[in-house]
Design an enzyme around this catalytic site. Structure first.
Site, short mmCIF file in Angstrom:
data_model
loop_
_atom_site.label_atom_id
_atom_site.label_comp_id
_atom_site.label_asym_id
_atom_site.label_seq_id
_atom_site.Cartn_x
_atom_site.Cartn_y
_atom_site.Cartn_z
N HIS A 281 12.15 8.53 -6.43
CA HIS A 281 10.85 8.36 -5.77
C HIS A 281 9.72 8.11 -6.77
O HIS A 281 8.64 7.69 -6.39
CB HIS A 281 10.54 9.60 -4.93
CG HIS A 281 11.42 9.70 -3.71
ND1 HIS A 281 10.99 9.41 -2.45
CD2 HIS A 281 12.73 10.02 -3.59
CE1 HIS A 281 11.97 9.57 -1.58
NE2 HIS A 281 13.05 9.95 -2.25
N ASP B 81 2.26 6.15 -10.20
CA ASP B 81 2.78 6.75 -8.97
C ASP B 81 3.97 5.92 -8.50
O ASP B 81 3.91 4.69 -8.51
CB ASP B 81 1.69 6.75 -7.88
CG ASP B 81 1.74 8.00 -7.02
OD1 ASP B 81 2.84 8.57 -6.88
OD2 ASP B 81 0.68 8.39 -6.50
#
Ligand SMILES: O=P(O)(O)OC[C@H]1O[C@H](O[C@H]2O[C@H](CO)[C@@H](O)[C@H](O)[C@H]2O)[C@H](O)[C@@H](O)[C@@H]1O
Ligand code: UDP
Length: 487
Positions: A157, A364
């Site tokens: 992720h 991110d």
């Protein structure tokens, strides 16, 4: 086929509770609608040697949730230690924050081995295992040690950094070599995949052809699967939540003033200090914007036991106080700073209330908040997303105002442009982003990954063809894993 999904963090599907991070938020609807079993940490620990790992199993929509008490002697070294004080900073290119001991690495490996033993209980005739995130880089190898030959896939992720950064993680070679026991490794972006393949080539001397790496474990397919959201759900939440007390109180308090919103875990990867500095710069350089735009920053505390997170919490709180002290008036607070979480239904209403969404992480993996902000907008009068080009989401949301989060002046300028953007331009940018969100949902993401993983069955010795995208993604996923009801 039965599907077992594994992650450290899980969610329980209580509609009024905030989600802890995007991984849990994303997997919840996947498990609820697909009938998979989701195995993760209970958040509790258990002393002593557990012969049979203790699991509590409960229903979750059409699927099930099994939570395990992790071994007390290793939990700290695993979660706060190796996972979040070595891997997390490295994965976000913050080598300066790596703090780790050999004991932490041993604990990390122990917990991976423990989880592998626990998973055997959920294995059926034809099972596929889908492991999530950096907490379990070695779980595939541990399953193979236990003679599991089912398809085992892994999805990261977070970002994957350039090879030199991963080389700063103790035991990196052993650990990343172990990842090649997975049949399929999924990344959020092509850049992450290329960085991983770069490491594999530089440090392990292995080459990849069409994303397939052949190692002593067999073949590993490396592919990009950008994670999506349920955009329709957010749009519906947003339309409904206008009457929620938190949302209507916020609206009333604005008195016609415009609002920017930031929603983040309190994490150094999220770029909060630079964001607050950009607002400080905006109000200093353009005093006419004081009182006409304020910031609502939700900063949910995260990983509080780790020093870097405690330091960040103090730094952001001090900075917000300074900025409010400098620009505030008796009847105007420039930054409303909240250290608590909200349910997604309320968040959607807060997103819709704000004319500007500010999502400016330094790095991110994806950033689901960026996608949720877009999905929650009023189509007739949408807000503007100011988005860091270092968020995975920037690959798809390329009609947002893309910014460099290290450039404070540039961010201040982008916020000012966002505040005064004409309606036609706002709608054009928003429609383009919405089209992408609708075209790539969370259900599609999971169906794509699971179809590609299932195509690896029995193919460890030969390259599995890339699976075509299933036409009815969700229906396919449901029927494919209908045997997953284990309790
Ligand atoms: O479980 P925690 O330690 O409390 O942390 C919360 C989660 O943070 C990270 O989320 C990531 O996943 C999102 C969905 O793919 C993605 O949008 C975001 O960019 C990532 O940061 C972490 O990767 C999860 O494992 C944590 O559960
Ligand atoms: O008060 C809050 C703050 C965040 N979230 C959810 O937490 C997730 C955050 O995911 P993101 O990918 O943006 O970042 P992460 O925290 O996973 O790094 C999103 O789905 C948000 O809706 C929430 O439910 N309540």
């Amino acid at each position: 086929m039965s599907l077992v999904v594994v992650s450290n963090r899980v969610a329980r599907g209580k509609p009024n509770e905030p989600m802890t991070g995007g991984l849990a938020a994303a997997l919840l609807p996947v498990v609820e609608y697909s009938g998979a079993i989701w195995v993760g940490s209970s958040g509790r620990v258990r002393d002593g040697h557990q012969k049979e790992p203790f699991a509590e199993v409960e229903a979750l929509g059409t699927g099930a949730l099994a939570t395990l008490d992790l071994p007390a002697a290793h939990y700290g070294g695993y979660y706060e230690g190796f996972a979040n004080s070595a891997l997390w900073p490295a994965l976000h290119s913050r080598s300066d924050l790596i703090r780790v001991s050999q004991g932490d690495y041993r604990s990390y490996r122990e917990v991976n081995a423990f989880m592998a033993r626990a998973l055997l209980r959920f294995r059926k005739n034809k099972t596929a295992f889908w492991v999530q995130d950096y907490h379990f880089l070695a779980l595939g190898a541990e399953l193979r040690e236990l003679s599991v030959d089912d398809p085992v896939g892994f999805f990261l992720h977070t970002p994957w950094p350039v090879p030199a950064v991963m080389q700063g993680v103790p035991n990196h070679r052993e650990l990343i070599e172990a990842m090649l026991a997975y049949d399929l490794i999924g990344f959020q972006t092509e850049e992450d995949r290329q960085n991983f393949l770069g490491y594999i080539s530089q440090d392990l001397g292995l080459t990849a052809e069409d994303g397939i790496v052949v190692s002593r474990h067999g073949r590993t397919q490396c592919q990009v699967f950008p994670i999506g959201i349920d955009a329709e759900k957010f749009a519906q939440y947003a339309a409904k939540s206008i009457s929620h007390p938190d949302v209507s109180r916020l609206r009333k308090s604005l008195n016609g003033e415009k609002l920017a919103i930031g929603v983040d875990r309190l994490d150094y990867s999220k770029g909060l200090v630079n964001r607050v500095s950009a607002f400080d710069r905006l109000w200093t350089e353009q005093p006419n914007l004081a009182r006409s735009i304020s910031l609502l920053q939700i900063a949910n505390p995260s990983r509080g036991g780790i020093e870097a997170y405690g330091n960040l919490q103090n730094e952001v709180a001090r900075l917000v106080t300074d900025v409010n002290g400098r620009h505030g008036e008796v009847d105007w607070t420039p930054i409303r700073y909240l250290n608590k979480g909200f349910s997604q239904a309320v968040l959607a209403g807060l997103y819709r209330t704000a004319q500007v969404g500010v999502v400016t992480p330094l790095h991110d993996g994806m950033n689901l908040v960026a996608k949720e902000y877009v999905a929650a907008q009023n189509p007739a009068d949408p807000g503007v997303l100011v988005l860091s080009k270092f968020a995975g989401a920037a690959n798809e949301l390329d009609t947002a105002l893309l910014v460099n989060p290290h450039d404070i002046d540039g961010m201040a300028r982008a916020i000012s442009i966002a505040v005064s953007m004409p309606l036609t331009e706002r709608r054009m940018r928003w429609e383009a982003m919405m089209k992408k969100l609708r075209g790539h949902t969370i259900q599609q993401w999971s169906a794509d990954f699971v179809a590609t993983l299932e195509a690896c069955r029995g193919e460890r010795a030969a390259v599995a063809p890339l699976a075509a995208q299933p036409p009815q993604a969700l229906r396919w996923l449901r029927s494919a894993i209908s045997g997953a009801r284990l309790i």
